[in-house]
Design a protein around this motif. Structure first.
Motif, PDB file in Angstrom:
ATOM      1  N   PRO A  12       0.841  -1.198   0.000  1.00 27.59           N
ATOM      2  CA  PRO A  12       0.000   0.000   0.000  1.00 27.59           C
ATOM      3  C   PRO A  12       0.877   1.250   0.000  1.00 27.59           C
ATOM      4  N   ILE A  13       0.300   2.351  -0.403  1.00 24.28           N
ATOM      5  CA  ILE A  13       0.994   3.640  -0.409  1.00 24.28           C
ATOM      6  C   ILE A  13       0.505   4.417   0.800  1.00 24.28           C
ATOM      7  N   HIS A  14       1.420   4.767   1.691  1.00 26.45           N
ATOM      8  CA  HIS A  14       1.071   5.517   2.902  1.00 26.45           C
ATOM      9  C   HIS A  14       1.368   6.991   2.681  1.00 26.45           C
ATOM     10  N   LEU A  15       0.366   7.808   2.944  1.00 23.62           N
ATOM     11  CA  LEU A  15       0.507   9.252   2.817  1.00 23.62           C
ATOM     12  C   LEU A  15      -0.115   9.914   4.036  1.00 23.62           C
ATOM     13  N   GLU A  16       0.321  11.115   4.315  1.00 23.26           N
ATOM     14  CA  GLU A  16      -0.268  11.872   5.411  1.00 23.26           C
ATOM     15  C   GLU A  16      -1.763  12.015   5.130  1.00 23.26           C
ATOM     16  N   GLU A  17      -2.570  11.813   6.154  1.00 21.81           N
ATOM     17  CA  GLU A  17      -4.019  11.722   5.974  1.00 21.81           C
ATOM     18  C   GLU A  17      -4.653  12.979   5.380  1.00 21.81           C
ATOM     19  N   ARG A  18      -4.245  14.145   5.826  1.00 27.51           N
ATOM     20  CA  ARG A  18      -4.814  15.393   5.295  1.00 27.51           C
ATOM     21  C   ARG A  18      -4.472  15.536   3.805  1.00 27.51           C
ATOM     22  N   ALA A  19      -3.241  15.214   3.455  1.00 32.46           N
ATOM     23  CA  ALA A  19      -2.834  15.288   2.048  1.00 32.46           C
ATOM     24  C   ALA A  19      -3.652  14.308   1.204  1.00 32.46           C
ATOM     25  N   LEU A  20      -3.856  13.093   1.714  1.00 28.78           N
ATOM     26  CA  LEU A  20      -4.618  12.097   0.964  1.00 28.78           C
ATOM     27  C   LEU A  20      -6.067  12.535   0.770  1.00 28.78           C
ATOM     28  N   ALA A  21      -6.649  13.204   1.755  1.00 22.87           N
ATOM     29  CA  ALA A  21      -8.026  13.687   1.622  1.00 22.87           C
ATOM     30  C   ALA A  21      -8.133  14.696   0.479  1.00 22.87           C
ATOM     31  N   HIS A  22      -7.140  15.552   0.339  1.00 28.62           N
ATOM     32  CA  HIS A  22      -7.139  16.531  -0.748  1.00 28.62           C
ATOM     33  C   HIS A  22      -6.854  15.858  -2.091  1.00 28.62           C
ATOM     34  N   LEU A  23      -5.918  14.927  -2.089  1.00 28.47           N
ATOM     35  CA  LEU A  23      -5.624  14.189  -3.320  1.00 28.47           C
ATOM     36  C   LEU A  23      -6.846  13.428  -3.812  1.00 28.47           C
ATOM     37  N   LYS A  24      -7.610  12.869  -2.886  1.00 26.86           N
ATOM     38  CA  LYS A  24      -8.795  12.097  -3.257  1.00 26.86           C
ATOM     39  C   LYS A  24      -9.749  12.934  -4.099  1.00 26.86           C
ATOM     40  N   VAL A  25      -9.940  14.183  -3.730  1.00 30.88           N
ATOM     41  CA  VAL A  25     -10.840  15.066  -4.475  1.00 30.88           C
ATOM     42  C   VAL A  25     -10.323  15.267  -5.903  1.00 30.88           C
ATOM     43  N   VAL A  26      -9.032  15.545  -6.027  1.00 29.38           N
ATOM     44  CA  VAL A  26      -8.443  15.796  -7.341  1.00 29.38           C
ATOM     45  C   VAL A  26      -8.442  14.527  -8.189  1.00 29.38           C
ATOM     46  N   ILE A  27      -8.026  13.424  -7.603  1.00 36.64           N
ATOM     47  CA  ILE A  27      -7.975  12.158  -8.340  1.00 36.64           C
ATOM     48  C   ILE A  27      -9.366  11.738  -8.804  1.00 36.64           C
ATOM     49  N   ALA A  28     -10.353  11.822  -7.916  1.00 40.43           N
ATOM     50  CA  ALA A  28     -11.715  11.435  -8.292  1.00 40.43           C
ATOM     51  C   ALA A  28     -12.245  12.312  -9.426  1.00 40.43           C
ATOM     52  N   THR A  29     -11.931  13.597  -9.376  1.00 44.91           N
ATOM     53  CA  THR A  29     -12.374  14.509 -10.441  1.00 44.91           C
ATOM     54  C   THR A  29     -11.756  14.116 -11.774  1.00 44.91           C
ATOM     55  N   LYS A  30     -10.449  13.875 -11.780  1.00 47.10           N
ATOM     56  CA  LYS A  30      -9.765  13.510 -13.025  1.00 47.10           C
ATOM     57  C   LYS A  30     -10.266  12.168 -13.570  1.00 47.10           C
ATOM     58  N   LEU A  31     -10.399  11.180 -12.714  1.00 43.01           N
ATOM     59  CA  LEU A  31     -10.834   9.857 -13.171  1.00 43.01           C
ATOM     60  C   LEU A  31     -12.291   9.868 -13.630  1.00 43.01           C
ATOM     61  N   ARG A  32     -13.112  10.672 -12.971  1.00 39.78           N
ATOM     62  CA  ARG A  32     -14.515  10.790 -13.390  1.00 39.78           C
ATOM     63  C   ARG A  32     -14.601  11.347 -14.816  1.00 39.78           C
ATOM     64  N   ARG A  33     -13.634  12.169 -15.189  1.00 40.94           N
ATOM     65  CA  ARG A  33     -13.571  12.732 -16.543  1.00 40.94           C
ATOM     66  C   ARG A  33     -12.879  11.780 -17.522  1.00 40.94           C
ATOM     67  N   GLN A  34     -12.540  10.577 -17.039  1.00 39.50           N
ATOM     68  CA  GLN A  34     -11.846   9.566 -17.847  1.00 39.50           C
ATOM     69  C   GLN A  34     -10.447  10.031 -18.269  1.00 39.50           C
ATOM     70  N   GLU A  35      -9.789  10.810 -17.414  1.00 43.01           N
ATOM     71  CA  GLU A  35      -8.453  11.318 -17.689  1.00 43.01           C
ATOM     72  C   GLU A  35      -7.413  10.497 -16.934  1.00 43.01           C
ATOM     73  N   SER A  36      -6.350  10.132 -17.612  1.00 46.06           N
ATOM     74  CA  SER A  36      -5.221   9.428 -17.007  1.00 46.06           C
ATOM     75  C   SER A  36      -4.119  10.439 -16.710  1.00 46.06           C
ATOM     76  N   PHE A  37      -3.314  10.173 -15.686  1.00 44.86           N
ATOM     77  CA  PHE A  37      -2.262  11.103 -15.280  1.00 44.86           C
ATOM     78  C   PHE A  37      -1.339  10.399 -14.296  1.00 44.86           C
ATOM     79  N   THR A  38      -0.235  11.048 -13.954  1.00 38.20           N
ATOM     80  CA  THR A  38       0.677  10.481 -12.960  1.00 38.20           C
ATOM     81  C   THR A  38       0.495  11.190 -11.617  1.00 38.20           C
ATOM     82  N   LEU A  39       0.877  10.485 -10.564  1.00 36.33           N
ATOM     83  CA  LEU A  39       0.914  11.024  -9.207  1.00 36.33           C
ATOM     84  C   LEU A  39       2.300  10.726  -8.654  1.00 36.33           C
ATOM     85  N   SER A  40       2.993  11.757  -8.197  1.00 35.07           N
ATOM     86  CA  SER A  40       4.329  11.604  -7.623  1.00 35.07           C
ATOM     87  C   SER A  40       4.346  12.160  -6.208  1.00 35.07           C
ATOM     88  N   TRP A  41       5.142  11.529  -5.348  1.00 30.66           N
ATOM     89  CA  TRP A  41       5.266  11.981  -3.964  1.00 30.66           C
ATOM     90  C   TRP A  41       6.631  11.594  -3.428  1.00 30.66           C
TER      91      TRP A  41
END
Length: 104
Positions: A12-41
């Motif tokens: 699993p990928i462990h990230l700080e919880e507050r950061a993951l909550a914000h990432l979730k919003v962005v990732i869900a938005t992009k995937l809902r639009r059927q867009e692929s992209f990278t995530l780096s940390w």
């Protein structure tokens, strides 16, 4: 601590919880639009040094888990900064939280 489970990866990928909550919003938005992209940390302090990147695609299973039962208050500026990076050719680079430093 938040955890991201991606595809068939065994680790699993462990990230700080507050950061993951914000990432979730962005990732869900992009995937809902059927867009692929990278995530780096950058790796957490208790993990081997360095950084990682994954390719996010709408067809790959993704699960977010959070230790805290309540959703934190989200920072719209941080979401916008993450979304801006998600729309770039380099994909999302998890950056520190963006705060409004202006004084009204």
């Amino acid at each position: 601590m938040g955890t991201l489970y991606y595809g068939s990866a065994t680790e699993p990928i462990h990230l700080e919880e507050r950061a993951l909550a914000h990432l979730k919003v962005v990732i869900a938005t992009k995937l809902r639009r059927q867009e692929s992209f990278t995530l780096s940390w950058k790796h957490l302090e208790d993990e081997p040094g360095g950084r990682s990147t994954i390719w996010l695609h709408p067809s790959i299973p993704l699960r977010f888990t959070f230790d805290e039962p309540e959703t934190p208050v989200l920072n719209q500026q941080w979401i916008e900064a993450l979304m801006h990076s998600a729309n770039s050719s380099g994909g999302i680079m998890l950056v520190d939280e963006v705060c409004d430093t202006s004084t009204d």
